[in-house]
Design an enzyme around this catalytic site. Sequence first.
Site, PDB file in Angstrom:
ATOM      1  N   ARG A   1     -35.085 -87.623  58.138  1.00  0.00           N
ATOM      2  CA  ARG A   1     -35.350 -86.859  59.348  1.00  0.00           C
ATOM      3  C   ARG A   1     -35.990 -85.531  58.956  1.00  0.00           C
ATOM      4  NH1 ARG A   1     -36.103 -87.500  64.703  1.00  0.00           N
ATOM      5  NH2 ARG A   1     -34.819 -86.167  66.017  1.00  0.00           N
TER       6      ARG A   1
ATOM      7  N   THR B   1     -42.016 -93.753  68.976  1.00  0.00           N
ATOM      8  CA  THR B   1     -41.318 -93.902  67.717  1.00  0.00           C
ATOM      9  C   THR B   1     -41.645 -95.325  67.368  1.00  0.00           C
ATOM     10  OG1 THR B   1     -39.658 -92.262  68.294  1.00  0.00           O
ATOM     11  CG2 THR B   1     -38.926 -93.952  66.792  1.00  0.00           C
TER      12      THR B   1
ATOM     13  N   SER C   1     -31.180 -87.035  66.557  1.00  0.00           N
ATOM     14  CA  SER C   1     -32.093 -88.144  66.849  1.00  0.00           C
ATOM     15  C   SER C   1     -31.367 -89.217  67.651  1.00  0.00           C
ATOM     16  CB  SER C   1     -32.570 -88.738  65.521  1.00  0.00           C
ATOM     17  OG  SER C   1     -33.304 -89.913  65.746  1.00  0.00           O
ATOM     18  N   SER C   2     -32.159 -90.073  68.288  1.00  0.00           N
ATOM     19  CA  SER C   2     -31.575 -91.248  68.943  1.00  0.00           C
ATOM     20  C   SER C   2     -31.803 -92.516  68.126  1.00  0.00           C
ATOM     21  CB  SER C   2     -32.219 -91.463  70.312  1.00  0.00           C
ATOM     22  OG  SER C   2     -31.953 -90.387  71.150  1.00  0.00           O
TER      23      SER C   2
ATOM     24  N   GLY D   1     -38.203 -95.361  71.615  1.00  0.00           N
ATOM     25  CA  GLY D   1     -37.881 -95.142  73.027  1.00  0.00           C
ATOM     26  C   GLY D   1     -37.096 -93.882  73.314  1.00  0.00           C
TER      27      GLY D   1
HETATM   28  N1  GLY Z   1     -37.786 -88.375  68.322  1.00  0.00           N
HETATM   29  C1  GLY Z   1     -37.056 -89.472  68.778  1.00  0.00           C
HETATM   30  C2  GLY Z   1     -35.704 -89.496  68.182  1.00  0.00           C
HETATM   31  O1  GLY Z   1     -35.547 -89.224  67.004  1.00  0.00           O
HETATM   32  O2  GLY Z   1     -34.759 -89.749  68.864  1.00  0.00           O
END
Ligand code: GLY
Length: 509
Positions: A49, A321, A392-393, A413
């Site tokens: 990340r 993403t 993040s998701s 998403g």
């Molecule tokens: N930028 C999308 C995520 O990391 O959730």
Amino acid sequence: MKAGGNAMDAAIATQLALAVVYPGAGNLGGGGFTVARMGDGTNLTIDYREKAPGKAHRDMYLDAAGNAQLSLSQHGHLAAGVPGTVAGLFTCHKYAKLPFVTLIQPAIELAEKGFVLTDDEARSLNRSAESFAKHNTMMPAFVRSGGWKAGDTLIQKDLAGTLKRIRKKGQAGFYEGETARLIVEEMQRGRGIISAEDLKNYSAKERPPVVFDYKGYSIITMPLPSSGGVLLPQMMNMIAQQPVKKYGFHSVQAVQLMTEIERRAYADRAKYLGDVDFYKVPVQQLISEPYARERMKDYDPQKAGSSTATQAGMLPESEETTHFSVYDSAGNAVSVTTTLNGGYGSHTVVGRAGFLLNNEMDDFSVKPGVPNMYGAVGADANAIAAGKRMLSSMTPTIVLKNNKPYIITGTPGGTTITTSVFQTLVNLLEFDMSAEDAVNKPKFHHQWLPDEIAVEKDFPQSVRDQLQQMGYKIVQRGSIGRTELIVVWPNGKIEAIADKRGEDHAAGF
Ligand code: GLY
């Protein structure tokens, strides 16, 4: 893999190729997560990340009156976090078999010789042309006077140069030397803040995977800074205690139950989740079964919940993403989600280096309660701090059955990632769906705030109507996720499904 590599080799080569042929989300200038279950039984997760630059600070996107300036966190030089992808690929390479120079070669050729654009790709680049012109100090290869059309070839010479420096010098070919110099010069031209020191100090991190049990299946997923590592076990724990299978797929009861589960999990996300290297997150409590039971105590199957009534639990204290899943004959399973955040990230390309920078800084909470581009809110846990990773998701996930890979999945998403993975797992593990249906049947999404259920266009109208009568606000939106799924069925048959929502592709041999 045909050349003797394993699933990790394939995952590295695929990410490098996507950095060339999918500029909207594939990247060198972004970050990602890899979750893997190796054939020898090792579970691993690699966190690459992006990090906030050293000069970043909590209020960096607030104007003098304290108003959030989201245009700065979402586009241009200041929106970019320190890229993690290249460091991540070299960390992944510890588990691969082929030399890195072999894995990067196809990407170099794709950049140097070019690739042919589809109609969707040409339109997508044309839609962003104005924004590229606005956010760049040198016109990038993505802009063509007169616009792109299907069948045109996109050549990226500067990007090929960057890839060659990585081929020659490894990780240092990106974080030091000429590429680092080009990034810093770009920052100076565009008043960004990523420094040579930020680049040199960046490292990917291997983290202990989140592994939890669901009715005898072992589910492996990404820990924080992926919110999925908390939300997925939380939601699976909540649903395990309910008769969802009896309700049936897309029954009003099942959709309402899953909505209420999503509401509760996302309320906790907003309050408690952030980078564990900076903020103490009560992960074990959040993912415990008793906590899930407590959270569902006020669930009423007869009526719509509300995000005013449902707050975070009380503890003792053009989204883009990309995802792919790989499985090989040695039993190695690799699940990778990687991102620039929004489509084409910050829209800023590093001059003469040819790659787009992310706009991941928007995944921090720029001000408590102010929604980011996905409508997600946050607080102290996810406030900006120098060197911190933004929440993040992304939820790359592997499910084991009898200790062997059974499901390998994930999706892009934004905030809908975790609910898409959750619904895909429930579709397979509770509703006994085919792999194709588990991916392609319409999905829905609730994220606490805004207090509404977002549904895809083909979501059944009668279920929408009944939910509305119960008091839910329903909004229709575009695609929810683009889920890429491999299922290794008990009879040994391997099924790979590419989501019909995109120009996605599944292949095997
Ligand atoms: N930028 C999308 C995520 O990391 O959730």
